[in-house]
Enzyme design. Structure first.
Site, PDB file in Angstrom:
ATOM      1  N   TRP A   1       0.804  -1.220   0.000  1.00 47.14           N
ATOM      2  CA  TRP A   1       0.000   0.000   0.000  1.00 47.14           C
ATOM      3  C   TRP A   1       0.838   1.272   0.000  1.00 47.14           C
ATOM      4  O   TRP A   1       0.521   2.227  -0.703  1.00 47.14           O
ATOM      5  CB  TRP A   1      -1.033  -0.007   1.128  1.00 47.14           C
ATOM      6  CG  TRP A   1      -2.126  -0.974   0.776  1.00 47.14           C
ATOM      7  CD1 TRP A   1      -2.397  -2.165   1.384  1.00 47.14           C
ATOM      8  CD2 TRP A   1      -3.060  -0.864  -0.327  1.00 47.14           C
ATOM      9  NE1 TRP A   1      -3.435  -2.799   0.732  1.00 47.14           N
ATOM     10  CE2 TRP A   1      -3.864  -2.027  -0.310  1.00 47.14           C
ATOM     11  CE3 TRP A   1      -3.286   0.086  -1.315  1.00 47.14           C
ATOM     12  CZ2 TRP A   1      -4.875  -2.247  -1.243  1.00 47.14           C
ATOM     13  CZ3 TRP A   1      -4.293  -0.132  -2.249  1.00 47.14           C
ATOM     14  CH2 TRP A   1      -5.079  -1.282  -2.204  1.00 47.14           C
TER      15      TRP A   1
ATOM     16  N   ASP B   1      -1.165   6.958   6.699  1.00 46.20           N
ATOM     17  CA  ASP B   1      -2.282   6.125   6.253  1.00 46.20           C
ATOM     18  C   ASP B   1      -2.514   5.071   7.342  1.00 46.20           C
ATOM     19  O   ASP B   1      -1.716   4.156   7.519  1.00 46.20           O
ATOM     20  CB  ASP B   1      -1.904   5.452   4.919  1.00 46.20           C
ATOM     21  CG  ASP B   1      -2.964   4.469   4.434  1.00 46.20           C
ATOM     22  OD1 ASP B   1      -3.955   4.230   5.150  1.00 46.20           O
ATOM     23  OD2 ASP B   1      -2.792   3.923   3.324  1.00 46.20           O
TER      24      ASP B   1
ATOM     25  N   LYS C   1     -12.152  -1.552   7.464  1.00 47.12           N
ATOM     26  CA  LYS C   1     -11.448  -2.521   8.315  1.00 47.12           C
ATOM     27  C   LYS C   1     -12.074  -2.472   9.712  1.00 47.12           C
ATOM     28  O   LYS C   1     -12.779  -3.362  10.114  1.00 47.12           O
ATOM     29  CB  LYS C   1      -9.959  -2.205   8.465  1.00 47.12           C
ATOM     30  CG  LYS C   1      -9.167  -1.909   7.251  1.00 47.12           C
ATOM     31  CD  LYS C   1      -9.217  -2.933   6.186  1.00 47.12           C
ATOM     32  CE  LYS C   1      -8.105  -2.708   5.185  1.00 47.12           C
ATOM     33  NZ  LYS C   1      -8.453  -3.107   3.845  1.00 47.12           N
TER      34      LYS C   1
END
Ligand code: PMP
Length: 364
Positions: free
Chosen positions: A102, A172, A196
């Site tokens: 990511w 992030d 999530k």
């Protein structure tokens, strides 16, 4: 039979929230309409947004000089919106840590807006470990530092805050947001999509220090301009009403039912300990990808001796009701994601299954 959802995301949500959501799909009691058809311009929805914000403020002790926005476009759009705000036309260099799948995706988007320096690149070690403090050198004149607190794919997680206090720190936190306390004051921007720990896909939370917005460069489309969203209280255009509503219920659940982030963190630590203990006691028959000191509390990524055994594990575990245990398509293997809503008994069940599987199918 309902499966136990160990998926990397969209992930498991708390049962009590799902029950309340189910009722709201029929009709939100205070409104008498389905949540799927309530106007985003209603007072009721403005109150939902306000409560979601207030709950996040309370959970993370977010100071008043930070705003909390609910945006669309996923965490991926933040890969672009952040350099548009902080890098475009500054003549400065943004620093990025490349620690996995990511964080790697964020870098090319920043390159579109200006100079980028990758201060550490974990590719040569297969993203199995994170840098130590001694390996990192940051520039005091950087536009900002960007890193990913929890690499969802590789199962690594930073357990400390990185960078220099005088350089804007951007993080992030998509896969560990609201899983543990965080000192927001040390960050300039924190962002996390919901799917999530915070709800269904469709909404992304951005916590941004207000004064950063004063230097928004010219020429940014309104929808990509944080100031427009702030002015509109996150209702600039039609927002994902349903996703924000469920996210609000989850912040309420963490605050009222779980008892806050210290408590949430204790539970998450306990779940991770259970799984890693099972791995560590397997005499090498199960191995984690992540280095010991960088293991994630959210995504336990592991493998068996070969891919045949992994295939068998996925088949057998699915038969008894474990779902989402396959590793990310980019690296394979097994990944047990144990987000906030995953219960301790469910993790105990998986640990016991793992132990039995190893005893039956792995050869020492
Ligand atoms: N960052 C991290 C850490 C992620 O785990 C993901 C997706 N799982 C993303 C960014 C991309 O998020 P989205 O799909 O919401 O754009």
């Amino acid at each position: 039979m309902n499966s136990l959802n160990f998926s990397g995301g969209p992930g498991i949500l708390p049962e009590s929230v799902l029950r309340e959501t189910q009722q709201s799909i029929e009709a939100v009691p205070e409104v008498g309409l389905s949540i799927l058809g309530i106007s985003h311009r209603s007072q009721w929805f403005a109150d939902v947004v306000a409560e979601a914000e207030a709950n996040i403020r309370a959970l993370l002790d977010v100071p008043d000089d930070y705003c909390i926005l609910f945006l669309q476009g996923g965490a991926t759009l933040q890969f672009s919106m952040i350099p548009m705000l902080l890098l475009r036309h500054t003549g400065k260099t943004a620093e990025y840590l490349r620690t996995g799948y990511w964080s790697s995706k964020a870098i090319p988007e920043a390159v579109l807006e200006g100079d980028v320096k990758v201060v550490w690149d974990g590719e040569s070690c297969g993203f199995r470990r994170l840098p130590t403090a001694e390996e990192l050198e940051f520039s005091p004149s950087a536009a900002y530092l960007h890193y990913v607190s929890n690499e969802t794919v590789e199962g690594t997680q930073f357990h400390q805050v990185l960078g220099l206090d005088d350089v804007p720190r951007v993080c992030d936190m998509s896969s560990d947001f609201l899983s543990r306390p965080v000192d927001v004051r040390r960050f300039s921007i924190i962002y996390a999509h919901a799917q999530k720990n915070l709800g269904p896909a469709g909404v992304t939370v951005v916590i941004v220090k207000r004064d950063l917005l004063d230097s928004t460069p010219k020429g940014i489309p309104a929808l990509l301009d944080y100031r427009e969203h702030l002015k509109a209280h996150s209702i600039y255009n039609t927002p994902p009403v349903f996703a924000i509503y469920v996210a609000m219920l989850i912040t309420r659940w963490i605050l009222k039912d779980v008892g806050g982030l210290e408590k949430m963190n204790e539970i998450n630590q306990q779940k991770a300990r259970l799984l890693y203990k099972t791995v560590d006691e397997s005499n090498g028959l199960i191995t984690t990808r992540a280095a010991l000191e960088n293991r994630s509390l959210m995504n336990v990524v592991f493998g068996f001796q070969n891919t045949e055994i992994e295939k068998l594990f996925l088949q057998k575990s699915a038969l008894v009701g474990f779902s989402g245990l396959n590793g990310h398509r980019s690296i394979g293997g097994i990944r047990a994601s144990i987000y906030n809503a995953m219960t301790i008994p469910a993790v105990e069940k998986l640990s016991a299954f793992l132990r039995d599987f190893v005893a039956a199918h792995c050869i020492a």
